[in-house]
Motif scaffolding. Structure first.
Motif, PDB file in Angstrom:
ATOM      1  N   VAL A 138       0.838  -1.204   0.000  1.00  0.00           N
ATOM      2  CA  VAL A 138       0.000   0.000   0.000  1.00  0.00           C
ATOM      3  C   VAL A 138       0.875   1.258   0.000  1.00  0.00           C
ATOM      4  CG1 VAL A 138      -1.792   1.303   1.207  1.00  0.00           C
ATOM      5  CG2 VAL A 138      -1.862  -1.208   1.179  1.00  0.00           C
ATOM      6  N   ASP A 139       1.832   1.324   0.933  1.00  0.00           N
ATOM      7  CA  ASP A 139       2.643   2.532   1.077  1.00  0.00           C
ATOM      8  C   ASP A 139       3.924   2.506   0.244  1.00  0.00           C
ATOM      9  OD1 ASP A 139       0.785   3.496   2.941  1.00  0.00           O
ATOM     10  OD2 ASP A 139       1.766   2.402   4.572  1.00  0.00           O
ATOM     11  N   ARG A 140       4.253   1.351  -0.351  1.00  0.00           N
ATOM     12  CA  ARG A 140       5.448   1.197  -1.199  1.00  0.00           C
ATOM     13  C   ARG A 140       6.718   1.652  -0.468  1.00  0.00           C
ATOM     14  NH1 ARG A 140       3.873   0.300  -6.653  1.00  0.00           N
ATOM     15  NH2 ARG A 140       1.732  -0.452  -6.558  1.00  0.00           N
ATOM     16  N   ARG A 141       6.874   1.161   0.774  1.00  0.00           N
ATOM     17  CA  ARG A 141       8.017   1.533   1.598  1.00  0.00           C
ATOM     18  C   ARG A 141       9.066   0.426   1.613  1.00  0.00           C
ATOM     19  NH1 ARG A 141       6.316   3.376   7.503  1.00  0.00           N
ATOM     20  NH2 ARG A 141       8.573   3.757   7.550  1.00  0.00           N
ATOM     21  N   ARG A 142      10.166   0.708   2.276  1.00  0.00           N
ATOM     22  CA  ARG A 142      11.188  -0.296   2.549  1.00  0.00           C
ATOM     23  C   ARG A 142      11.049  -0.729   4.008  1.00  0.00           C
ATOM     24  NH1 ARG A 142      16.652   1.526  -0.852  1.00  0.00           N
ATOM     25  NH2 ARG A 142      15.593   1.503  -2.878  1.00  0.00           N
ATOM     26  N   ALA A 143      11.150  -2.040   4.226  1.00  0.00           N
ATOM     27  CA  ALA A 143      10.916  -2.580   5.565  1.00  0.00           C
ATOM     28  C   ALA A 143      11.955  -3.639   5.900  1.00  0.00           C
ATOM     29  CB  ALA A 143       9.516  -3.174   5.666  1.00  0.00           C
ATOM     30  N   LEU A 144      12.338  -3.689   7.159  1.00  0.00           N
ATOM     31  CA  LEU A 144      13.208  -4.744   7.687  1.00  0.00           C
ATOM     32  C   LEU A 144      12.420  -5.494   8.750  1.00  0.00           C
ATOM     33  CD1 LEU A 144      15.834  -6.283   8.281  1.00  0.00           C
ATOM     34  CD2 LEU A 144      16.566  -4.343   9.695  1.00  0.00           C
ATOM     35  N   VAL A 145      12.236  -6.804   8.529  1.00  0.00           N
ATOM     36  CA  VAL A 145      11.474  -7.637   9.451  1.00  0.00           C
ATOM     37  C   VAL A 145      12.437  -8.602  10.145  1.00  0.00           C
ATOM     38  CG1 VAL A 145       9.705  -9.414   9.651  1.00  0.00           C
ATOM     39  CG2 VAL A 145       9.315  -7.449   8.159  1.00  0.00           C
ATOM     40  N   VAL A 146      12.588  -8.440  11.445  1.00  0.00           N
ATOM     41  CA  VAL A 146      13.415  -9.344  12.257  1.00  0.00           C
ATOM     42  C   VAL A 146      12.456 -10.139  13.139  1.00  0.00           C
ATOM     43  CG1 VAL A 146      15.319  -9.519  13.891  1.00  0.00           C
ATOM     44  CG2 VAL A 146      15.266  -7.633  12.240  1.00  0.00           C
ATOM     45  N   GLN A 147      12.185 -11.351  12.733  1.00  0.00           N
ATOM     46  CA  GLN A 147      11.224 -12.197  13.431  1.00  0.00           C
ATOM     47  C   GLN A 147      11.751 -13.619  13.496  1.00  0.00           C
ATOM     48  OE1 GLN A 147       8.545 -11.174  14.950  1.00  0.00           O
ATOM     49  NE2 GLN A 147       7.801  -9.313  13.951  1.00  0.00           N
ATOM     50  N   ARG A 148      11.294 -14.352  14.486  1.00  0.00           N
ATOM     51  CA  ARG A 148      11.758 -15.723  14.694  1.00  0.00           C
ATOM     52  C   ARG A 148      11.396 -16.600  13.492  1.00  0.00           C
ATOM     53  NH1 ARG A 148       6.942 -15.075  17.311  1.00  0.00           N
ATOM     54  NH2 ARG A 148       5.366 -16.681  16.958  1.00  0.00           N
TER      55      ARG A 148
END
Length: 694
Positions: A43-53
């Motif tokens: 939707v927002d066309r952003r950059r994201a970093l996901v640190v999840q187990r």
């Protein structure tokens, strides 16, 4: 409710429809943190970093985002992933949701042209690519620019590999920085990892650019029960596996630190009636795929594997056992995370070994080279133009792996460029960041100490691992052997120990002869090329990394150990190898040693007495100014050094000869000595050494 809010609500409904198709369950719904990530991308066309187990559902985020973006007319998603097993799992998962996914990696070269055509025709929704492809000249120059221009989403899986602070830094991943710079404005980017502490998270986020959404969740794995079983000897550790592997829930993985150990352990466990198989980076691609499928389907009890095995989306494994500790708690957390996905309960057991630190030291020796070697490489390329890695080895004393790793770093730094046919210097200035390399080395040493501390900690084991990953929510798990929730059995049966001891006491490793001379020897004034016609198949007592006689050999060759005759225990092992092998020879030749003359001399003389065959020749040191091990970093340099250092002296019969040395490191000393024996009249040469390095 505003129109924008209505649109987001409708998009979330579409996202959950796609999720249900992906996981094959009509009751599946997105968690809030998953939706937050998908919303940022689609939707927002952003950059994201996901640190999840592991098991959190990171792949669901990028597959659902892909379907939403494709429906909006976006180009295909490009996923960069270093795990081939994970790629295969993800392609299967994507197909269930109607996603057209393809891969380009080292195992499917025959498919590349067809894949590139399908991408150009718009027939691909997801392209999974291994990081080394990013700097393949053809892919980099012809395919990558088009993908940067047309892709709808870039996903960087195992994003900790971008950071040289990460436990699994890979130079190929640094190419992603360039790809990020080349993306059109507004192209969303997702980086995912389960194993990033605060420093790595900050480093990766900075590389992704400004205004990055960082989603960091709890790293607890509620299904995992952790334990350490400290057993004194290799026999006891193997016996524990033989006695208790069948008791572990479902199917799983037994991780080992070396390829040799996977083969040795798998062979022993099969002899005890367990359905296991060895798996490593050296396993043939088709066999690897078959083994992964059999493990995921529960058709084998375990794969005995190196860290090359990384199961993904569809793997439901009941246990992970580590025979030997990885170099850091972060790396360990990643490996144990292969278990407990899709199952409420999974056993995780670590069996530490005395030799773990020796193996860590070997891997540490592959660190970034000294500045003078880097400068020498740049000077050689500037003088000679484009050179292959093999040709560079004749000018720079570095092994193939370290040389290629160094060149990849220099490539990303702009000092060299990979082209068809090899590497070329760019002429750009380059500075050696000695301070940073020293800090990274110090960080690695701290990680190793933290892993040693894990073995004896009185803190909850899951809490300990989560704190090493800077998880602010780390608490006692109540499930591990420290918390009292996992009463793992440590006893081993006498029969299993005796059988394991007999297996480990059985000496004998085949020594394969060198078959081809290194390329480019003419650059070093050596007139050798093509096939080697010198030695036949030989024997060694054991590899230095082996579980059985490996320990005695490591003690024998450890720095500072005084020279002396072959120890009695190893004498018996040598004789057992000879009796099993039965080499038919008429004479014995030895390789003169500057560092262990008594050891090699006693080995040759003892074999002469036992076989009743004369000592006929010596590969004798004639230039002591060439130090032992000179040129050992790569084959061409080693051949040149050995040729300068030694010559054959003796009266060689026209018959087979046994060639004796203490240790095989590169194999070129034995090869050149065997060549000398053949030229002097020997009809065959059979090498026998105490140890094989590595």
């Amino acid at each position: 409710m505003t129109a924008a809010a209505d649109e987001r609500t409708a998009t979330r409904a579409d996202a959950e429809h796609h999720l249900r198709a992906l996981v094959g369950r009509e009751d599946a719904v997105l968690r809030e943190d998953q939706w937050t990530a998908i919303e940022a991308l689609a939707v927002d066309r952003r950059r994201a970093l996901v640190v999840q187990r592991t098991g959190w559902g990171k792949s669901a985020v990028y597959f659902v985002a892909t379907l939403l973006l494709r429906a909006q007319g976006a180009g295909p998603t490009v996923i960069v992933s270093p795990l081939l097993a994970l790629m295969r799992n993800q392609i299967a998962a994507a197909e269930r949701a109607g996603i057209r996914a393809v891969t380009v990696n080292s195992t499917n070269v025959e498919d590349w042209e067809q894949v590139h055509t399908a991408i150009a025709a718009g027939e691909v929704d997801v392209l999974l690519v291994s990081p080394e492809r990013l700097n393949n000249p053809g892919f980099r120059d012809e395919v990558l620019p088009r993908l940067a221009e047309t892709c709808g989403l870039l996903v960087v899986d195992e994003a900790h590999c971008i950071s040289d602070w990460g436990h699994d830094f890979r130079p190929d991943y640094r190419r992603i920085r360039t790809l990020l710079q080349d993306l059109r404005a507004g192209i969303p980017v997702l980086a995912t990892t389960a194993t990033a502490n605060a420093r790595v998270t900050d480093d990766v986020a900075e590389q992704l650019g400004a205004d990055v959404l960082v989603l960091r969740g709890s790293l607890d794995r509620e299904s995992l029960r952790l334990a350490v079983v400290a057993l004194r000897t290799p026999e006891q550790r193997l016996a524990w596996l033989a006695d208790h592997l069948a008791e572990q829930p479902g199917s799983g993985i037994v991780y080992c630190l070396t390829v040799a150990a996977t083969q040795e352990v798998a062979d022993y466990l099969r002899s005890r009636g367990l359905d296991v198989a060895a798996y490593s980076g050296r396993t043939e691609p088709a066999e690897r795929h078959d083994l992964e499928q059999r493990l995921a389907a529960g058709e084998v009890k375990a794969l005995v594997a190196t860290s090359a095995l990384g199961m993904g989306f569809d793997a439901t494994l009941g246990f992970v056992v580590n025979l030997g500790a990885p170099q850091s708690p972060v790396a360990y957390y990643q490996q144990v995370g292969r278990a407990g996905r899709g199952t409420p309960d999974a056993a995780v057991v670590l069996l530490p070994q005395i030799e773990d630190k020796d193996i860590w030291a070997y891997f540490a020796s592959l660190s970034f080279p000294r500045e003078e070697l880097v400068r020498q490489t740049l000077d050689v390329l500037a003088e000679h133009g484009t050179l292959s890695t093999a040709a560079l080895e004749t000018y720079v004393e570095l092994g193939r792996t370290r040389l290629e790793q160094m060149l990849k770093v220099l490539d990303v730094d702009g000092a060299v460029r990979r082209v068809r046919g090899g590497w070329e210097a760019t002429g750009q200035s380059w500075s050696y960041d000695a301070e940073r390399y020293a800090r990274v080395t110090a960080a690695r040493e701290r990680e190793q100490q933290a892993m040693l501390d894990y073995l004896t900690t009185d803190v909850c084991r899951m809490r300990y691992l989560r704190e090493q990953l800077d998880d602010p929510e780390a608490t006692d798990c109540g499930r591990c052997d420290v918390c009292g929730g996992f009463d793992v059995v440590t006893a081993v049966s006498e029969d299993a120990v005796a059988e394991a001891g007999a297996r480990l006491a059985r000496p004998g490793v085949v020594v394969e002869p060198r078959k081809l001379w290194p390329t480019g020897l003419a650059n070093l004034g050596v007139d050798l090329r093509g096939k080697v016609a010198a030695a036949s198949e030989g024997r060694a007592v054991a590899r230095l990394t082996d579980l059985g006689h490996g320990q005695a050999l490591r003690d024998l060759f450890r720095a500072g150990v005084e020279d002396g005759p072959v120890p009695d225990r190893l004498v018996r092992a040598v004789l057992e190898v000879v009796n099993d092998w039965r080499p038919h020879v008429d004479g014995i030749a030895q390789v003169e040693s500057a560092t262990r003359p008594q050891l090699v001399g006693s080995l040759a003389e003892g074999l002469s007495r036992y076989l009743k065959k004369p000592l006929v020749a010596t590969w004798q040191i004639v230039d002591p100014d060439v130090p032992p091990g000179a040129g050992a970093a790569n084959s061409a340099q080693r051949v040149a050094a050995v040729r300068r250092r030694a010559r054959l002296v003796g009266d060689v019969p026209a018959a087979p000869v046994l060639l004796v040395d203490d240790q095989l490191v590169t194999g070129w000393t034995l090869t050149l000595a065997a060549q000398g024996l053949r030229e002097a009249g020997a009809t065959d040469v059979l090498p026998l050494v105490l140890a094989v390095a590595g």
